[in-house]
Write a protein that holds these residues in place. Sequence first.
Motif, PDB file in Angstrom:
ATOM      1  N   PRO A 121       0.605  -1.430  -0.046  1.00 12.85           N
ATOM      2  CA  PRO A 121      -0.139  -0.226   0.437  1.00 12.85           C
ATOM      3  C   PRO A 121       0.684   0.621  -0.125  1.00 12.85           C
ATOM      4  O   PRO A 121       0.259   2.555  -0.894  1.00 12.85           O
ATOM      5  N   ASP A 122       1.835   1.190   1.128  1.00 17.05           N
ATOM      6  CA  ASP A 122       2.598   1.996   0.927  1.00 17.05           C
ATOM      7  C   ASP A 122       3.037   2.643  -0.581  1.00 17.05           C
ATOM      8  O   ASP A 122       3.368   3.633  -0.695  1.00 17.05           O
ATOM      9  N   GLY A 123       4.146   1.543  -1.168  1.00 14.98           N
ATOM     10  CA  GLY A 123       4.582   1.790  -2.057  1.00 14.98           C
ATOM     11  C   GLY A 123       3.128   2.204  -3.713  1.00 14.98           C
ATOM     12  O   GLY A 123       3.568   2.792  -4.392  1.00 14.98           O
ATOM     13  N   ILE A 124       2.853   1.462  -2.734  1.00 16.63           N
ATOM     14  CA  ILE A 124       1.468   2.310  -4.650  1.00 16.63           C
ATOM     15  C   ILE A 124       0.759   3.219  -4.179  1.00 16.63           C
ATOM     16  O   ILE A 124       0.674   4.531  -5.563  1.00 16.63           O
ATOM     17  N   HIS A 125       1.010   3.568  -3.140  1.00 15.19           N
ATOM     18  CA  HIS A 125       0.683   5.687  -2.899  1.00 15.19           C
ATOM     19  C   HIS A 125       1.775   6.256  -3.145  1.00 15.19           C
ATOM     20  O   HIS A 125       1.747   7.221  -4.308  1.00 15.19           O
ATOM     21  N   ARG A 126       3.412   6.213  -2.841  1.00 16.73           N
ATOM     22  CA  ARG A 126       4.079   6.456  -3.054  1.00 16.73           C
ATOM     23  C   ARG A 126       4.202   6.904  -4.823  1.00 16.73           C
ATOM     24  O   ARG A 126       4.637   7.920  -5.564  1.00 16.73           O
ATOM     25  N   LEU A 127       4.109   5.534  -5.737  1.00 16.45           N
ATOM     26  CA  LEU A 127       3.839   6.259  -6.665  1.00 16.45           C
ATOM     27  C   LEU A 127       3.252   6.211  -7.621  1.00 16.45           C
ATOM     28  O   LEU A 127       2.867   7.642  -8.431  1.00 16.45           O
ATOM     29  N   GLU A 128       1.702   6.112  -7.294  1.00 13.01           N
ATOM     30  CA  GLU A 128       0.620   7.753  -7.409  1.00 13.01           C
ATOM     31  C   GLU A 128       1.070   9.187  -7.199  1.00 13.01           C
ATOM     32  O   GLU A 128       0.580   9.875  -7.852  1.00 13.01           O
ATOM     33  N   GLU A 129       1.771   8.762  -5.781  1.00 14.65           N
ATOM     34  CA  GLU A 129       2.123  10.731  -5.898  1.00 14.65           C
ATOM     35  C   GLU A 129       3.036  11.451  -7.047  1.00 14.65           C
ATOM     36  O   GLU A 129       3.531  12.035  -7.327  1.00 14.65           O
ATOM     37  N   ASP A 130       4.425  10.224  -7.128  1.00 12.72           N
ATOM     38  CA  ASP A 130       5.299  10.270  -8.026  1.00 12.72           C
ATOM     39  C   ASP A 130       4.636  10.906  -9.385  1.00 12.72           C
ATOM     40  O   ASP A 130       5.225  11.661 -10.372  1.00 12.72           O
TER      41      ASP A 130
END
Length: 208
Positions: A121-130
Amino acid sequence: MAEPTLSRIVIDQEPDWIRVKDNVSQAIVSVMETRLATMPGGKDGDAAKGMRKEVEARLGKIRERMFQMSSYNLQVNGQNYEDYVDATEGFDEVLDRKIWGLHHERVDWEARTAEKRKRMPDGIHRLEEDLEMRRTEAEWLPDDELLEDGKGTLKAEEIPAPPRHEEVKQTFQTVISNLAEVAKTAPTQLQRAQRAQTVRDEILDMAP
Protein backbone atom coordinates in the motif's frame (compact mmCIF):
# COMPACT_ATOMS: atom_id res chain seq x y z
CA MET A 1 -13.54 -74.22 32.44
CA ALA A 2 -11.98 -71.81 29.96
CA GLU A 3 -9.70 -73.21 27.34
CA PRO A 4 -6.02 -72.35 27.86
CA THR A 5 -4.66 -69.59 25.67
CA LEU A 6 -2.18 -70.87 23.13
CA SER A 7 1.16 -69.15 23.24
CA ARG A 8 2.28 -67.35 20.12
CA ILE A 9 5.53 -67.76 18.25
CA VAL A 10 7.77 -64.90 19.33
CA ILE A 11 9.67 -63.02 16.61
CA ASP A 12 12.06 -60.25 17.53
CA GLN A 13 11.71 -58.22 14.35
CA GLU A 14 9.31 -58.20 11.42
CA PRO A 15 12.12 -58.70 8.82
CA ASP A 16 12.64 -62.17 10.32
CA TRP A 17 9.04 -63.09 9.51
CA ILE A 18 9.34 -61.59 6.03
CA ARG A 19 12.44 -63.72 5.43
CA VAL A 20 10.50 -66.84 6.47
CA LYS A 21 7.71 -65.95 4.05
CA ASP A 22 10.22 -65.51 1.23
CA ASN A 23 11.78 -68.89 1.96
CA VAL A 24 8.37 -70.57 1.97
CA SER A 25 7.43 -68.89 -1.31
CA GLN A 26 10.66 -70.04 -2.93
CA ALA A 27 10.07 -73.60 -1.69
CA ILE A 28 6.55 -73.62 -3.15
CA VAL A 29 7.84 -72.40 -6.51
CA SER A 30 10.60 -75.01 -6.47
CA VAL A 31 8.12 -77.85 -5.83
CA MET A 32 5.84 -76.53 -8.57
CA GLU A 33 8.69 -76.43 -11.09
CA THR A 34 9.70 -79.98 -10.12
CA ARG A 35 6.18 -81.30 -10.67
CA LEU A 36 5.81 -79.44 -13.98
CA ALA A 37 9.08 -80.95 -15.17
CA THR A 38 7.54 -84.44 -14.90
CA MET A 39 4.88 -83.60 -17.47
CA PRO A 40 5.30 -84.56 -21.15
CA GLY A 41 7.76 -82.19 -22.78
CA GLY A 42 9.28 -81.09 -19.46
CA LYS A 43 8.66 -77.83 -17.63
CA ASP A 44 9.01 -75.85 -20.87
CA GLY A 45 6.71 -78.10 -22.87
CA ASP A 46 3.25 -77.21 -24.10
CA ALA A 47 1.54 -79.24 -21.37
CA ALA A 48 3.51 -77.46 -18.62
CA LYS A 49 2.89 -74.06 -20.19
CA GLY A 50 -0.83 -74.74 -20.25
CA MET A 51 -0.87 -75.72 -16.59
CA ARG A 52 1.61 -73.17 -15.22
CA LYS A 53 -0.68 -70.15 -15.14
CA GLU A 54 -3.51 -71.95 -13.36
CA VAL A 55 -1.16 -73.65 -10.88
CA GLU A 56 0.58 -70.36 -10.05
CA ALA A 57 -2.78 -68.66 -9.41
CA ARG A 58 -4.00 -71.44 -7.09
CA LEU A 59 -0.73 -71.67 -5.20
CA GLY A 60 -0.70 -67.90 -4.80
CA LYS A 61 -4.12 -67.96 -3.13
CA ILE A 62 -3.08 -70.86 -0.88
CA ARG A 63 0.13 -69.07 0.09
CA GLU A 64 -1.63 -65.80 0.97
CA ARG A 65 -4.29 -67.61 2.98
CA MET A 66 -1.60 -69.57 4.84
CA PHE A 67 0.33 -66.42 5.74
CA GLN A 68 -2.85 -64.70 6.85
CA MET A 69 -3.78 -67.56 9.17
CA SER A 70 -0.22 -67.75 10.51
CA SER A 71 -0.19 -64.08 11.47
CA TYR A 72 -2.63 -64.78 14.33
CA ASN A 73 -0.06 -67.12 15.88
CA LEU A 74 2.80 -64.62 15.85
CA GLN A 75 4.08 -62.03 18.28
CA VAL A 76 6.44 -59.38 16.96
CA ASN A 77 8.33 -56.98 19.19
CA GLY A 78 6.07 -57.80 22.13
CA GLN A 79 2.83 -57.22 20.21
CA ASN A 80 0.37 -59.49 18.49
CA TYR A 81 1.30 -59.42 14.84
CA GLU A 82 -2.11 -58.25 13.60
CA ASP A 83 -1.95 -55.32 16.05
CA TYR A 84 1.67 -54.64 15.15
CA VAL A 85 0.81 -54.32 11.45
CA ASP A 86 -2.06 -51.91 12.14
CA ALA A 87 0.00 -49.75 14.49
CA THR A 88 3.21 -49.67 12.45
CA GLU A 89 3.58 -47.91 9.12
CA GLY A 90 6.63 -47.96 6.95
CA PHE A 91 8.70 -44.79 7.08
CA ASP A 92 9.24 -43.19 3.69
CA GLU A 93 12.30 -40.98 4.06
CA VAL A 94 11.96 -39.46 0.58
CA LEU A 95 8.33 -38.55 1.21
CA ASP A 96 9.23 -37.15 4.62
CA ARG A 97 11.90 -34.87 3.12
CA LYS A 98 9.46 -33.75 0.44
CA ILE A 99 6.80 -32.93 3.02
CA TRP A 100 9.26 -30.92 5.10
CA GLY A 101 10.51 -29.14 2.00
CA LEU A 102 6.96 -28.16 1.05
CA HIS A 103 6.33 -27.04 4.61
CA HIS A 104 9.36 -24.74 4.62
CA GLU A 105 8.41 -23.43 1.19
CA ARG A 106 4.88 -22.65 2.40
CA VAL A 107 6.23 -20.84 5.47
CA ASP A 108 8.60 -18.82 3.28
CA TRP A 109 5.81 -17.82 0.89
CA GLU A 110 3.56 -16.82 3.78
CA ALA A 111 6.32 -14.62 5.21
CA ARG A 112 6.93 -12.99 1.82
CA THR A 113 3.22 -12.42 1.28
CA ALA A 114 2.83 -10.83 4.71
CA GLU A 115 5.81 -8.55 4.03
CA LYS A 116 4.38 -7.52 0.65
CA ARG A 117 1.02 -6.78 2.25
CA LYS A 118 2.78 -4.39 4.62
CA ARG A 119 4.83 -2.61 1.96
CA MET A 120 2.53 -2.69 -1.07
CA PRO A 121 0.00 0.00 0.00
CA ASP A 122 2.75 2.47 0.87
CA GLY A 123 4.57 1.70 -2.39
CA ILE A 124 1.42 2.22 -4.44
CA HIS A 125 0.75 5.51 -2.66
CA ARG A 126 4.27 6.76 -3.39
CA LEU A 127 3.94 5.68 -7.02
CA GLU A 128 0.67 7.57 -7.40
CA GLU A 129 2.24 10.69 -5.92
CA ASP A 130 5.24 10.39 -8.24
CA LEU A 131 3.05 9.94 -11.32
CA GLU A 132 0.89 12.88 -10.35
CA MET A 133 3.98 15.03 -9.84
CA ARG A 134 5.40 14.00 -13.21
CA ARG A 135 2.09 14.73 -14.93
CA THR A 136 1.91 18.16 -13.32
CA GLU A 137 5.49 18.99 -14.29
CA ALA A 138 4.81 17.94 -17.89
CA GLU A 139 1.97 20.44 -18.17
CA TRP A 140 2.37 24.19 -18.45
CA LEU A 141 -0.04 26.12 -16.29
CA PRO A 142 0.09 29.85 -15.57
CA ASP A 143 0.66 30.96 -12.02
CA ASP A 144 -2.39 31.37 -9.85
CA GLU A 145 -1.94 35.13 -9.60
CA LEU A 146 -2.04 35.42 -13.40
CA LEU A 147 -5.42 33.71 -13.51
CA GLU A 148 -6.99 36.18 -11.13
CA ASP A 149 -8.30 39.43 -12.57
CA GLY A 150 -10.30 40.48 -9.55
CA LYS A 151 -13.59 39.31 -11.05
CA GLY A 152 -12.88 35.78 -12.06
CA THR A 153 -10.53 33.74 -14.21
CA LEU A 154 -8.84 34.99 -17.36
CA LYS A 155 -10.12 34.03 -20.77
CA ALA A 156 -8.10 31.65 -22.93
CA GLU A 157 -6.75 34.44 -25.16
CA GLU A 158 -5.73 36.44 -22.10
CA ILE A 159 -3.52 33.70 -20.64
CA PRO A 160 0.13 34.69 -21.16
CA ALA A 161 2.36 32.51 -23.30
CA PRO A 162 4.74 30.08 -21.57
CA PRO A 163 8.46 30.86 -21.27
CA ARG A 164 10.53 30.72 -24.53
CA HIS A 165 7.33 30.54 -26.54
CA GLU A 166 8.73 32.55 -29.46
CA GLU A 167 11.93 30.49 -29.54
CA VAL A 168 9.92 27.28 -29.73
CA LYS A 169 7.80 28.69 -32.56
CA GLN A 170 10.87 29.69 -34.57
CA THR A 171 12.49 26.30 -34.07
CA PHE A 172 9.31 24.56 -35.20
CA GLN A 173 9.08 26.75 -38.30
CA THR A 174 12.71 25.98 -39.16
CA VAL A 175 12.04 22.25 -38.88
CA ILE A 176 9.00 22.57 -41.14
CA SER A 177 11.03 24.49 -43.74
CA ASN A 178 13.79 21.89 -43.71
CA LEU A 179 11.27 19.08 -44.15
CA ALA A 180 9.70 20.91 -47.09
CA GLU A 181 13.11 21.33 -48.73
CA VAL A 182 13.85 17.64 -48.24
CA ALA A 183 10.51 16.75 -49.81
CA LYS A 184 11.36 18.85 -52.88
CA THR A 185 14.86 17.48 -53.41
CA ALA A 186 14.09 13.86 -52.53
CA PRO A 187 12.95 12.82 -56.07
CA THR A 188 16.08 14.32 -57.62
CA GLN A 189 18.34 12.65 -55.11
CA LEU A 190 16.56 9.35 -55.71
CA GLN A 191 17.08 9.60 -59.48
CA ARG A 192 20.79 10.30 -58.96
CA ALA A 193 21.11 7.32 -56.66
CA GLN A 194 19.36 5.07 -59.19
CA ARG A 195 21.65 6.24 -62.01
CA ALA A 196 24.70 5.65 -59.84
CA GLN A 197 23.47 2.15 -59.05
CA THR A 198 22.91 1.46 -62.76
CA VAL A 199 26.44 2.58 -63.62
CA ARG A 200 27.84 0.45 -60.83
CA ASP A 201 25.97 -2.63 -62.06
CA GLU A 202 27.18 -2.07 -65.65
CA ILE A 203 30.79 -1.78 -64.48
CA LEU A 204 30.50 -5.00 -62.50
CA ASP A 205 29.04 -6.80 -65.52
CA MET A 206 31.88 -5.75 -67.83
CA ALA A 207 34.22 -8.54 -68.79
CA PRO A 208 37.71 -8.30 -67.25
